[in-house]
Design an enzyme around this catalytic site. Sequence first.
Site, PDB file in Angstrom:
ATOM      1  N   GLY A 183       0.783  -1.218   0.000  1.00  0.00           N
ATOM      2  CA  GLY A 183       0.000   0.000   0.000  1.00  0.00           C
ATOM      3  C   GLY A 183       0.816   1.270   0.000  1.00  0.00           C
ATOM      4  O   GLY A 183       0.271   2.364  -0.125  1.00  0.00           O
ATOM      5  N   SER A 209       7.322 -10.914  -5.213  1.00  0.00           N
ATOM      6  CA  SER A 209       6.388 -10.889  -6.339  1.00  0.00           C
ATOM      7  C   SER A 209       6.706  -9.757  -7.296  1.00  0.00           C
ATOM      8  O   SER A 209       7.375  -8.788  -6.948  1.00  0.00           O
ATOM      9  CB  SER A 209       4.956 -10.733  -5.818  1.00  0.00           C
ATOM     10  OG  SER A 209       4.823  -9.504  -5.141  1.00  0.00           O
ATOM     11  N   ARG A 210       6.201  -9.901  -8.504  1.00  0.00           N
ATOM     12  CA  ARG A 210       6.175  -8.789  -9.438  1.00  0.00           C
ATOM     13  C   ARG A 210       4.931  -7.962  -9.149  1.00  0.00           C
ATOM     14  O   ARG A 210       4.013  -8.397  -8.470  1.00  0.00           O
ATOM     15  CB  ARG A 210       6.140  -9.300 -10.878  1.00  0.00           C
ATOM     16  CG  ARG A 210       7.377 -10.090 -11.287  1.00  0.00           C
ATOM     17  CD  ARG A 210       7.358 -10.366 -12.774  1.00  0.00           C
ATOM     18  NE  ARG A 210       8.452 -11.228 -13.181  1.00  0.00           N
ATOM     19  CZ  ARG A 210       9.688 -10.794 -13.437  1.00  0.00           C
ATOM     20  NH1 ARG A 210       9.971  -9.516 -13.304  1.00  0.00           N
ATOM     21  NH2 ARG A 210      10.631 -11.640 -13.823  1.00  0.00           N
ATOM     22  N   ILE A 212       1.398  -6.326  -9.474  1.00  0.00           N
ATOM     23  CA  ILE A 212       0.101  -6.649 -10.060  1.00  0.00           C
ATOM     24  C   ILE A 212      -0.645  -5.356 -10.350  1.00  0.00           C
ATOM     25  O   ILE A 212      -1.074  -5.107 -11.466  1.00  0.00           O
ATOM     26  CB  ILE A 212      -0.714  -7.566  -9.135  1.00  0.00           C
ATOM     27  CG1 ILE A 212       0.024  -8.896  -8.955  1.00  0.00           C
ATOM     28  CG2 ILE A 212      -2.097  -7.811  -9.718  1.00  0.00           C
ATOM     29  CD1 ILE A 212      -0.605  -9.819  -7.960  1.00  0.00           C
ATOM     30  N   THR A 218       8.815  -5.903  -5.597  1.00  0.00           N
ATOM     31  CA  THR A 218      10.229  -6.078  -5.240  1.00  0.00           C
ATOM     32  C   THR A 218      11.001  -6.778  -6.351  1.00  0.00           C
ATOM     33  O   THR A 218      12.134  -6.413  -6.668  1.00  0.00           O
ATOM     34  CB  THR A 218      10.349  -6.860  -3.924  1.00  0.00           C
ATOM     35  OG1 THR A 218       9.785  -6.081  -2.869  1.00  0.00           O
ATOM     36  CG2 THR A 218      11.795  -7.166  -3.590  1.00  0.00           C
ATOM     37  N   ASP A 271      -9.205  -7.052  -0.425  1.00  0.00           N
ATOM     38  CA  ASP A 271      -8.021  -7.451   0.330  1.00  0.00           C
ATOM     39  C   ASP A 271      -8.461  -7.868   1.713  1.00  0.00           C
ATOM     40  O   ASP A 271      -8.219  -7.189   2.703  1.00  0.00           O
ATOM     41  CB  ASP A 271      -7.009  -6.296   0.407  1.00  0.00           C
ATOM     42  CG  ASP A 271      -5.981  -6.376  -0.708  1.00  0.00           C
ATOM     43  OD1 ASP A 271      -5.547  -7.495  -1.010  1.00  0.00           O
ATOM     44  OD2 ASP A 271      -5.625  -5.336  -1.272  1.00  0.00           O
ATOM     45  N   LYS A 303      -3.011   0.269   2.347  1.00  0.00           N
ATOM     46  CA  LYS A 303      -3.902  -0.893   2.264  1.00  0.00           C
ATOM     47  C   LYS A 303      -4.656  -1.089   3.580  1.00  0.00           C
ATOM     48  O   LYS A 303      -5.838  -1.420   3.593  1.00  0.00           O
ATOM     49  CB  LYS A 303      -3.092  -2.136   1.913  1.00  0.00           C
ATOM     50  CG  LYS A 303      -3.944  -3.360   1.655  1.00  0.00           C
ATOM     51  CD  LYS A 303      -3.081  -4.538   1.220  1.00  0.00           C
ATOM     52  CE  LYS A 303      -2.472  -4.319  -0.153  1.00  0.00           C
ATOM     53  NZ  LYS A 303      -1.718  -5.505  -0.613  1.00  0.00           N
TER      54      LYS A 303
END
Length: 507
Positions: A183, A209-210, A212, A218, A271, A303
């Site tokens: 977030g 993760s890439r 989204i 990261t 979420d 978030k």
Amino acid sequence: MRNDAPVDGSFCASAQRLGIDSGDAAVLYLDARHAACTIDGFSAGARVRVCAQGRSTIAQLNLVHGGILKPDHAGLSELAWRRLGALDGCELRVQPAPSPRSFPMVRSKIYGQDLSVDAARAIVGDIAAGLYSDIEIAAFITACAGKRLKVDEVFALTGAMVQAGTRLEWPGTPVVDKHCVGGLPGNRTTLLVVPIVAACGLTIPKTSSRSITSPAGTADAMETLAPVALDTARMRRVVEQEGGCIAWGGAVDLSPADDILIRVSRPLDFDGEATMVASVLSKKLAAGATHVLIDIPVGPSAKVRSEAAAESLSRMFLAVGRAYGLSVRTVISDGRQPVGRGIGPALEALDALAVLRNHPDAPQDLRERALALAGELLELGGKAEAGAGLAMARATLASGAALRKFEAICAAQGGMRVPEAGARRYAVLAARSGQVATVDNRHLARVAKLAGAPQDPGAGVLFHAPLGRPVRVGDVLYTICAESPGALARAVSHAAAHPDIVGILES
């Protein structure tokens, strides 16, 4: 049915590679004149099982017109092509995909039944196998959203996600890891925490993760510095050699069902607390972690929006982690504004490099945030006594040991490079004098994405207006960086339409 039609409703066609990137969806393309459509009733949007050369995948059927395909050929999207290992002209056998047997269990959850371990395993297994359509996945996500899952159900969902993918194991303990629930634009602490912790002797096999929906994940930022698509064997060699890595989790197939759930849930903006905990902890368990630090930023456009929500989320992380034997620690942090100056893969990577190199102009908020997290992780992993972790982390960074470790990790992953920021620039200026009072993280991230991030690695935003800073009319609040004039124009237009992305309290 035709007399020569197979009893399973299947048909054969010759494979044709069309070079179409359909994202996360495997797609089979068929000419609308094909007998399967005109006689056997296959229609656009149908789910089909495609088999070739001993492999199979579930795909969505799309119909094409205008002679793009020969009537006896079938085209494959790039994802379907890779899954099948297909060759041009090889025979494809196509048949209706079976309905997922587990979907009645989703209906049961919708109507208030608890999600059992067996139900979670069946549902997640079918999702990972590609048997669920996006609308069926959305129904499952909705059934789990909000506070509809109890701790036992989150436990069941977490375990099912782990079981559906690869699970790594490492010799010895502790194996530490960290995660930020997200977030905050620019919050690239992992690139600093991993080398600090590894330089102090802890094992930290970090899979990330890439992006989204954010300007950079990261893995996107790290990829501007070194390769991240490491297979399991390569990742293991890097960790054995250097004590840590920063790799893309998608390349090692950790919790693949979770990646599918994330893809569908993000456009819905769901979420939920429970699914977030299952998502994060399933990947930590799959990566072989024994000790996990969770950063929970709280802010009006982060978030997690309130302290109460953060405390509730923290309790869920601790309870589920404890049930799996994980040592989990949570940190509730300030999420009111971006961290560092760069927002976008290369810009965030350059911030991290500046901190690692102890450059006097490095963003101090990123530096201090990363040091605090590294200190917590050093204490959690038993390398530092309670209260002594921050000093150890600070000394490791100041001595250059963290930089040397980061360079060694990059070299082991395939070689280090220095990224470049987008050359096309536009400065957004203050329209009035006063003090920076608010920052809209979401709209600022949107500007960076419209500028081209993360697809264009050098694109994004350089942020110059942290909370509390006094500004005068004409001062630069943030600079938009892009690699193409069209992307720059789109980002500038959005910034102009939202002049209060940086809110200024007039003095």
